[in-house]
Scaffold this motif. Sequence first.
Motif, PDB file in Angstrom:
ATOM      1  N   PHE A 103       0.790  -1.022   0.107  1.00 36.92           N
ATOM      2  CA  PHE A 103       0.241   0.239   0.147  1.00 36.92           C
ATOM      3  C   PHE A 103       0.826   0.848  -0.013  1.00 36.92           C
ATOM      4  CE2 PHE A 103      -3.232  -3.076   1.287  1.00 36.92           C
ATOM      5  CZ  PHE A 103      -4.211  -2.557   0.877  1.00 36.92           C
ATOM      6  N   ALA A 104       2.369   1.140   0.558  1.00 38.37           N
ATOM      7  CA  ALA A 104       3.028   2.245   0.354  1.00 38.37           C
ATOM      8  C   ALA A 104       3.237   2.622  -0.453  1.00 38.37           C
ATOM      9  CB  ALA A 104       4.526   1.722   1.469  1.00 38.37           C
ATOM     10  N   ALA A 152       1.639   1.759  -4.239  1.00 34.00           N
ATOM     11  CA  ALA A 152       0.047   1.723  -4.477  1.00 34.00           C
ATOM     12  C   ALA A 152      -0.022   3.319  -5.189  1.00 34.00           C
ATOM     13  CB  ALA A 152      -0.309   1.308  -3.411  1.00 34.00           C
ATOM     14  N   GLU A 181      -7.646   4.445  -8.128  1.00 34.17           N
ATOM     15  CA  GLU A 181      -8.865   3.360  -7.764  1.00 34.17           C
ATOM     16  C   GLU A 181      -8.056   2.015  -8.534  1.00 34.17           C
ATOM     17  OE1 GLU A 181     -10.472   3.496  -5.589  1.00 34.17           O
ATOM     18  OE2 GLU A 181     -11.738   5.121  -5.452  1.00 34.17           O
ATOM     19  N   ILE A 204      -5.703   0.796  -7.056  1.00 28.81           N
ATOM     20  CA  ILE A 204      -5.605   0.006  -5.303  1.00 28.81           C
ATOM     21  C   ILE A 204      -6.446  -1.423  -5.415  1.00 28.81           C
ATOM     22  CG2 ILE A 204      -7.245  -0.106  -3.098  1.00 28.81           C
ATOM     23  CD1 ILE A 204      -4.544   1.672  -3.055  1.00 28.81           C
ATOM     24  N   ARG A 211      -9.447  -1.726   5.388  1.00 30.73           N
ATOM     25  CA  ARG A 211     -10.946  -0.923   6.026  1.00 30.73           C
ATOM     26  C   ARG A 211      -9.752  -0.126   6.540  1.00 30.73           C
ATOM     27  NH1 ARG A 211     -16.679  -2.156   4.723  1.00 30.73           N
ATOM     28  NH2 ARG A 211     -16.957  -3.386   3.121  1.00 30.73           N
ATOM     29  N   ALA A 212      -9.431  -0.830   7.734  1.00 30.88           N
ATOM     30  CA  ALA A 212      -8.527   0.353   8.220  1.00 30.88           C
ATOM     31  C   ALA A 212      -7.926   1.156   7.927  1.00 30.88           C
ATOM     32  CB  ALA A 212      -7.659  -0.696   9.158  1.00 30.88           C
ATOM     33  N   LEU A 213      -7.221   0.516   7.219  1.00 35.60           N
ATOM     34  CA  LEU A 213      -6.654   1.967   6.045  1.00 35.60           C
ATOM     35  C   LEU A 213      -7.275   3.545   5.129  1.00 35.60           C
ATOM     36  CD1 LEU A 213      -3.586  -0.798   4.358  1.00 35.60           C
ATOM     37  CD2 LEU A 213      -3.536   1.090   6.694  1.00 35.60           C
ATOM     38  N   GLY A 214      -8.698   3.108   4.800  1.00 33.75           N
ATOM     39  CA  GLY A 214      -9.811   3.844   4.516  1.00 33.75           C
ATOM     40  C   GLY A 214     -10.136   3.783   3.450  1.00 33.75           C
ATOM     41  N   PHE A 215      -9.490   1.748   2.565  1.00 30.40           N
ATOM     42  CA  PHE A 215     -10.251   1.639   1.436  1.00 30.40           C
ATOM     43  C   PHE A 215     -11.154   0.840   1.679  1.00 30.40           C
ATOM     44  CE2 PHE A 215      -5.421   1.872   0.879  1.00 30.40           C
ATOM     45  CZ  PHE A 215      -5.792   3.566  -0.231  1.00 30.40           C
ATOM     46  N   GLY A 216     -11.909  -0.142   0.729  1.00 32.22           N
ATOM     47  CA  GLY A 216     -12.764  -0.697   1.411  1.00 32.22           C
ATOM     48  C   GLY A 216     -14.397  -0.441   1.454  1.00 32.22           C
ATOM     49  N   ALA A 217     -14.681   0.334   0.652  1.00 32.90           N
ATOM     50  CA  ALA A 217     -16.238   1.464   1.174  1.00 32.90           C
ATOM     51  C   ALA A 217     -17.024   0.775  -0.077  1.00 32.90           C
ATOM     52  CB  ALA A 217     -15.818   2.993   1.023  1.00 32.90           C
ATOM     53  N   GLY A 265     -14.961   1.877  -5.934  1.00 35.06           N
ATOM     54  CA  GLY A 265     -13.372   1.905  -5.878  1.00 35.06           C
ATOM     55  C   GLY A 265     -14.148   2.504  -7.559  1.00 35.06           C
TER      56      GLY A 265
END
Lengths: 109, 142
Positions: free
Chosen positions: B17-18, B20, B50, B53, B103-109, B112
């Motif tokens: 993710f760093a 990405a 998007e 990711i 999701r904790a990283l702010g993705f997965g809502a 995308g």
Amino acid sequence: MTVNNLADLLNAKIVNLADGERELSTGYCGDFLSFVMGKAPADCAWFTVMSNVNVCAVATLADCGAVVLCEGVTPDDALVEKVRLQDVNMLMTDYDAYTAATLTAGRFK
Amino acid sequence: MSADCLRQEYVVSGNNFASAGSASEEVKSTLKKLGVSSADIRRVAIAMYEGEINMVIHAGGGVATVDIYLDRIEIVLADKGKGIENVELAMTPGWSTAPEDIRALGFGAGMGLPNMKKYTDKFEIESEVGVGTTVKMTIYFH
């Protein structure tokens, strides 16, 4: 309102000031990164509590005018390094996103 | 690919993710040098990020091929991941299979794919379970 004006208004600490005179279009509050990319307008002040390195990528790619980390949240080292490298304006404030939004409401052009 | 096109190819590594977004950032910088408007660059950057990711989260990485023409950009994102069982469902705003740590990283809502469709002029997705997913996006410059 410029990034410098925003920093004054929110008693903000500076994480990185790439262009303090950048004019901000409006504000946007949100923590889910895809909501930000889907809805935050260009040149906005983005109020969030997210503080990982991906915040910088989102701010850069979505062309945010400034990121405001709310609630006293501090950025991790990787994020600090990246916003400096990518010339992203980033501030820290103790206010929560709602309070920060109410303090700035109506002050954007 | 024809002679009037600039092709760039990027390998997107999985579970990182760093890094990405680095392919999207490079494309953004190329388009800026070519004088593409900031509104169009923003659409390209968001749609491609998007996609990057998605490949990082769901497919263990993939390859992004970017063709830049005078009037448009064509982006193909191809992965050999697990594929999408129901593409229509995956296109529904808010629908997500991302795990909790993502999701904790702010993705997965679950925004995308809808964002990629929203910001592009042409959007095609083909996926086969167990084989992989290919997304083709075109954005015209204004």
